[in-house]
Design a protein around this motif. Structure first.
Motif, PDB file in Angstrom:
ATOM      1  N   GLY A  56       0.820  -1.210   0.000  1.00 51.25           N
ATOM      2  CA  GLY A  56       0.000   0.000   0.000  1.00 51.25           C
ATOM      3  C   GLY A  56       0.850   1.255   0.000  1.00 51.25           C
ATOM      4  O   GLY A  56       2.036   1.229   0.329  1.00 51.25           O
ATOM      5  N   GLY A  57       0.241   2.340  -0.386  1.00 53.71           N
ATOM      6  CA  GLY A  57       0.938   3.613  -0.469  1.00 53.71           C
ATOM      7  C   GLY A  57       0.736   4.464   0.761  1.00 53.71           C
ATOM      8  O   GLY A  57       0.168   4.033   1.755  1.00 53.71           O
ATOM      9  N   GLN A  58       1.215   5.677   0.659  1.00 53.42           N
ATOM     10  CA  GLN A  58       1.039   6.660   1.719  1.00 53.42           C
ATOM     11  C   GLN A  58       0.172   7.784   1.187  1.00 53.42           C
ATOM     12  O   GLN A  58       0.073   7.988  -0.021  1.00 53.42           O
ATOM     13  CB  GLN A  58       2.393   7.210   2.145  1.00 53.42           C
ATOM     14  N   PHE A 100      -5.662  -9.166   3.260  1.00 52.17           N
ATOM     15  CA  PHE A 100      -5.687  -7.707   3.279  1.00 52.17           C
ATOM     16  C   PHE A 100      -5.305  -7.144   1.911  1.00 52.17           C
ATOM     17  O   PHE A 100      -5.873  -6.162   1.449  1.00 52.17           O
ATOM     18  CB  PHE A 100      -4.731  -7.156   4.340  1.00 52.17           C
ATOM     19  N   VAL A 101      -4.327  -7.776   1.257  1.00 54.98           N
ATOM     20  CA  VAL A 101      -3.865  -7.328  -0.054  1.00 54.98           C
ATOM     21  C   VAL A 101      -4.995  -7.430  -1.080  1.00 54.98           C
ATOM     22  O   VAL A 101      -5.205  -6.509  -1.872  1.00 54.98           O
ATOM     23  CB  VAL A 101      -2.618  -8.124  -0.505  1.00 54.98           C
ATOM     24  N   GLN A 102      -5.729  -8.529  -1.061  1.00 53.62           N
ATOM     25  CA  GLN A 102      -6.847  -8.678  -2.004  1.00 53.62           C
ATOM     26  C   GLN A 102      -7.893  -7.594  -1.788  1.00 53.62           C
ATOM     27  O   GLN A 102      -8.430  -7.036  -2.745  1.00 53.62           O
ATOM     28  CB  GLN A 102      -7.490 -10.061  -1.866  1.00 53.62           C
ATOM     29  N   LYS A 103      -8.215  -7.308  -0.543  1.00 57.29           N
ATOM     30  CA  LYS A 103      -9.198  -6.260  -0.233  1.00 57.29           C
ATOM     31  C   LYS A 103      -8.727  -4.908  -0.782  1.00 57.29           C
ATOM     32  O   LYS A 103      -9.497  -4.186  -1.420  1.00 57.29           O
ATOM     33  CB  LYS A 103      -9.407  -6.159   1.281  1.00 57.29           C
ATOM     34  N   ALA A 104      -7.467  -4.585  -0.531  1.00 58.66           N
ATOM     35  CA  ALA A 104      -6.916  -3.310  -1.005  1.00 58.66           C
ATOM     36  C   ALA A 104      -6.865  -3.276  -2.530  1.00 58.66           C
ATOM     37  O   ALA A 104      -7.141  -2.234  -3.140  1.00 58.66           O
ATOM     38  CB  ALA A 104      -5.529  -3.085  -0.409  1.00 58.66           C
ATOM     39  N   ARG A 105      -6.540  -4.387  -3.146  1.00 57.39           N
ATOM     40  CA  ARG A 105      -6.491  -4.435  -4.612  1.00 57.39           C
ATOM     41  C   ARG A 105      -7.887  -4.199  -5.212  1.00 57.39           C
ATOM     42  O   ARG A 105      -8.046  -3.444  -6.162  1.00 57.39           O
ATOM     43  CB  ARG A 105      -5.904  -5.763  -5.080  1.00 57.39           C
ATOM     44  N   LYS A 113      -9.430   5.873  -3.291  1.00 59.17           N
ATOM     45  CA  LYS A 113      -8.197   6.604  -2.953  1.00 59.17           C
ATOM     46  C   LYS A 113      -7.417   5.906  -1.842  1.00 59.17           C
ATOM     47  O   LYS A 113      -6.211   6.054  -1.737  1.00 59.17           O
ATOM     48  CB  LYS A 113      -8.526   8.024  -2.490  1.00 59.17           C
ATOM     49  N   ALA A 114      -8.147   5.175  -0.981  1.00 66.89           N
ATOM     50  CA  ALA A 114      -7.549   4.445   0.133  1.00 66.89           C
ATOM     51  C   ALA A 114      -8.579   3.448   0.638  1.00 66.89           C
ATOM     52  O   ALA A 114      -9.759   3.541   0.279  1.00 66.89           O
ATOM     53  CB  ALA A 114      -7.128   5.388   1.257  1.00 66.89           C
ATOM     54  N   VAL A 115      -8.125   2.519   1.478  1.00 64.43           N
ATOM     55  CA  VAL A 115      -9.042   1.532   2.052  1.00 64.43           C
ATOM     56  C   VAL A 115      -8.803   1.446   3.557  1.00 64.43           C
ATOM     57  O   VAL A 115      -7.657   1.417   4.015  1.00 64.43           O
ATOM     58  CB  VAL A 115      -8.893   0.146   1.377  1.00 64.43           C
ATOM     59  N   LEU A 116      -9.892   1.460   4.316  1.00 67.80           N
ATOM     60  CA  LEU A 116      -9.853   1.213   5.756  1.00 67.80           C
ATOM     61  C   LEU A 116     -10.437  -0.182   5.958  1.00 67.80           C
ATOM     62  O   LEU A 116     -11.583  -0.436   5.581  1.00 67.80           O
ATOM     63  CB  LEU A 116     -10.708   2.223   6.520  1.00 67.80           C
ATOM     64  N   ILE A 117      -9.643  -1.062   6.542  1.00 71.43           N
ATOM     65  CA  ILE A 117     -10.089  -2.436   6.781  1.00 71.43           C
ATOM     66  C   ILE A 117     -10.395  -2.570   8.268  1.00 71.43           C
ATOM     67  O   ILE A 117      -9.497  -2.560   9.104  1.00 71.43           O
ATOM     68  CB  ILE A 117      -9.031  -3.454   6.330  1.00 71.43           C
ATOM     69  N   ALA A 144      -3.520   1.564   2.715  1.00 69.39           N
ATOM     70  CA  ALA A 144      -4.366   0.555   3.360  1.00 69.39           C
ATOM     71  C   ALA A 144      -4.155   0.683   4.860  1.00 69.39           C
ATOM     72  O   ALA A 144      -3.023   0.657   5.342  1.00 69.39           O
ATOM     73  CB  ALA A 144      -3.997  -0.837   2.875  1.00 69.39           C
ATOM     74  N   LEU A 145      -5.249   0.816   5.606  1.00 71.74           N
ATOM     75  CA  LEU A 145      -5.177   1.067   7.042  1.00 71.74           C
ATOM     76  C   LEU A 145      -6.061   0.087   7.789  1.00 71.74           C
ATOM     77  O   LEU A 145      -7.152  -0.246   7.332  1.00 71.74           O
ATOM     78  CB  LEU A 145      -5.663   2.485   7.349  1.00 71.74           C
ATOM     79  N   PHE A 146      -5.589  -0.352   8.958  1.00 73.47           N
ATOM     80  CA  PHE A 146      -6.361  -1.246   9.817  1.00 73.47           C
ATOM     81  C   PHE A 146      -7.110  -0.414  10.843  1.00 73.47           C
ATOM     82  O   PHE A 146      -6.520   0.386  11.569  1.00 73.47           O
ATOM     83  CB  PHE A 146      -5.447  -2.248  10.530  1.00 73.47           C
ATOM     84  N   LEU A 147      -8.422  -0.625  10.913  1.00 72.11           N
ATOM     85  CA  LEU A 147      -9.301   0.112  11.822  1.00 72.11           C
ATOM     86  C   LEU A 147      -9.797  -0.842  12.904  1.00 72.11           C
ATOM     87  O   LEU A 147     -10.146  -1.991  12.609  1.00 72.11           O
ATOM     88  CB  LEU A 147     -10.485   0.681  11.032  1.00 72.11           C
ATOM     89  N   LEU A 148      -9.833  -0.383  14.130  1.00 76.32           N
ATOM     90  CA  LEU A 148     -10.336  -1.210  15.225  1.00 76.32           C
ATOM     91  C   LEU A 148     -11.777  -1.647  14.947  1.00 76.32           C
ATOM     92  O   LEU A 148     -12.563  -0.898  14.367  1.00 76.32           O
ATOM     93  CB  LEU A 148     -10.273  -0.443  16.546  1.00 76.32           C
ATOM     94  N   GLY A 149     -12.110  -2.857  15.380  1.00 78.78           N
ATOM     95  CA  GLY A 149     -13.420  -3.429  15.108  1.00 78.78           C
ATOM     96  C   GLY A 149     -14.570  -2.622  15.664  1.00 78.78           C
ATOM     97  O   GLY A 149     -15.593  -2.429  14.998  1.00 78.78           O
TER      98      GLY A 149
END
Length: 191
Positions: A56-58, A100-105, A113-117, A144-149
């Motif tokens: 993922g990018g920044q 996670f990579v598949q979700k972001a792809r 523009k970005a993905v919050l998982i 790609a960012l990880f978000l608390l449940g």
């Protein structure tokens, strides 16, 4: 510690919260990215998310107002069917079902523009996961960012309750430049 902070109880309390957060998550506070929900009103807080470790990018731009759109399907494990409203926006997907990579792809292919998982453990309000590559050669370039449940669940619940197709957010937010503390963080999350 008293010498460094003086005898101000508020500063001691803040330092204690910071140290507790660092021990719980394994992340330092500067390793997180922050975003603010502008609307809907009932979740108007500053949230934290952990960037993916090796894909993922920044963020190259700051977005003062951009939509956070829940993916359809929610897990983002196949082509997203709500492409017309997610084009050029931030996409919210749920953890589980694929890497996670598949979700972001899939989010990138849909024009996100970005993905919050968001973690699928909806009671998770403190443990960030390290999102790492799945070994595939094609890696997404969007952030790609990880978000608390719990945060993800509360955002989705608010949108569903109000029949809204998206939240309006600002991302990233520089929390060190905010004038007042405590930050308007979600009341269910300890920083």
């Amino acid at each position: 510690m008293e010498k460094a902070f003086g005898k101000t109880p508020l500063l001691l309390c803040l330092w204690s919260i910071f140290m507790q957060f660092s021990r719980m998550s394994g992340l330092a506070i500067n390793e997180l990215l922050y975003f603010r929900v502008i609307s809907p009103e009932d979740i108007r807080y500053i949230f934290s998310a952990a960037p993916a470790k090796d894909f993922g990018g920044q963020f190259r731009s700051s977005y003062d107002e951009i939509f956070l759109v829940p993916a359809d399907p929610a897990d983002g494990c196949s082509a997203l069917t709500n492409g017309e409203i997610i084009q050029g926006q931030i996409i919210l997907v749920e953890r589980g079902g694929c890497s996670f990579v598949q979700k972001a792809r899939h989010a990138e292919e849909a024009g996100g523009k970005a993905v919050l998982i968001a973690d699928n453990a909806v009671d998770n309000d403190s443990q960030y996961l390290d999102m790492v590559t799945d070994g595939s050669t094609t890696r997404p370039s969007i952030p790609a960012l990880f978000l608390l449940g719990r945060d993800g669940m509360m955002i989705r619940r608010s949108l569903q309750r109000q029949a809204l197709p998206w939240a309006v957010i600002s991302i990233p937010v520089n929390v060190s430049s905010l004038a007042s503390f405590p930050l308007n963080q979600p009341p269910w999350t300890v920083w």
